[in-house]
Design an enzyme around this catalytic site. Structure first.
Site, PDB file in Angstrom:
ATOM      1  N   ARG A 138       0.809  -1.219   0.000  1.00 49.07           N
ATOM      2  CA  ARG A 138       0.000   0.000   0.000  1.00 49.07           C
ATOM      3  C   ARG A 138       0.844   1.273   0.000  1.00 49.07           C
ATOM      4  NH1 ARG A 138      -5.524  -0.106   0.933  1.00 49.07           N
ATOM      5  NH2 ARG A 138      -6.412  -2.143   1.489  1.00 49.07           N
ATOM      6  N   ILE A 203      -3.522  -8.228  13.838  1.00 46.64           N
ATOM      7  CA  ILE A 203      -4.512  -7.164  13.650  1.00 46.64           C
ATOM      8  C   ILE A 203      -5.336  -7.628  12.465  1.00 46.64           C
ATOM      9  CG2 ILE A 203      -4.925  -4.750  13.082  1.00 46.64           C
ATOM     10  CD1 ILE A 203      -2.382  -4.058  14.622  1.00 46.64           C
TER      11      ILE A 203
END
Length: 288
Positions: A138, A203
């Site tokens: 990203r 996460i």
């Protein structure tokens, strides 16, 4: 370890007018507490932080902090490709009462490793726990092992969310950081291999829909843990059919957790084909 086990990368629910649905956030907080989630990460990538105004960003974080009431950890996404803004957001989150911030490496700018170190040193000076976030797919830049190890020695930098998919890099990090530095998987499908090399948690995107199943990955051992991994593996992979958070919101809608699967542009809600694929998978797994 201070940050470990299952942390959900919480979606931001929207109402029919695409406004932040505060009551739904409260409902989701309690849903996660009841289903063994160890912490909530609010306003991250999965929470569509990039499309929230500052007012909405504050509202979402404050709602989570107030509803959690200290029962589990709260981490807020506070990254930016501007160091000045990242420091500002970190201060803001500290004032809102979160336990830690999740701070992504500066995206688009492609800083050098020296510049990344400088960026995080300034963020750490705010005086709140900082979890680094390395996701080159990203951001366009990878935080090297040497950089991570150096930063792990800095006061207030307490862990890293590793989402490179590079097992060699993750092994190097785990082997070289202090034992109280949390190395956390940033990809659900890497949970088991990450556990095998010494990672302490995840996460998780999938935990939005199946929090107890994700949490149990850190409670089971041996063959039971491996069987759960096998059961969940293609579910984890399916959460990215149309990217994140488009598919996880569709999954939550299919499972009756969300009344809609609205996302903000430039993202678009999932296609009916994706929902049919999810229904087929969840039915096969006995989840619906």
């Amino acid at each position: 370890m201070k940050y470990s086990k299952s942390y959900v990368a919480l979606i931001t629910p929207f109402d029919k007018n695409l406004k932040v649905d505060v009551e739904k956030i409260k409902e989701l907080v309690n849903f996660h507490i009841e289903n063994m989630t160890s912490g909530i990460v609010v306003c991250g990538t999965t929470g569509e932080a990039a499309t929230l105004s500052e007012e909405e960003y504050i509202l979402a974080i404050k709602t989570v902090v107030d509803e959690v009431k200290g029962r589990i950890k709260v981490v807020a996404g506070a990254g930016s490709n501007s160091t000045e803004k990242a420091v500002y957001l970190t201060k803001l989150c500290k004032d809102l009462g979160v336990d830690a911030v999740l701070s992504v490496t500066p995206y688009y700018n492609k800083p050098t490793q020296r510049a990344i170190i400088n960026h995080y040193m300034k963020i750490a000076e705010v005086g709140i726990d900082v979890i680094l976030y390395n996701v080159p797919s990203r951001t366009g830049v990878n935080m090297d092992v040497e950089t991570t190890v150096l930063l792990s020695k800095v006061k207030n930098i307490v862990g890293i969310k590793e989402a490179t998919g590079n097992i060699d890099q993750m092994i190097e990090i785990v082997n070289r950081v202090d034992k109280d530095f949390s190395v956390i998987s940033g990809e659900d499908n890497f949970m088991l291999p990450m556990q095998a090399i010494g990672s302490c948690g995840v996460i998780s995107v999938t935990a939005n829909a199946l929090p107890k199943q994700v949490a149990m990955q850190f409670e089971l051992t041996g063959e039971e843990r491996f069987d759960l991994h096998k059961f969940m593996y293609n579910i984890h992979k399916s959460m990215f059919i149309e990217g994140n958070p488009v598919t996880i919101k569709a999954a939550m809608n299919v499972l009756g957790i969300l009344e809609n699967d609205f996302v903000r542009e430039p993202l678009l809600s999932s296609t009916e084909e994706t929902k049919k694929e999810l229904i087929k998978l969840f039915s096969k797994k006995g989840l619906i």
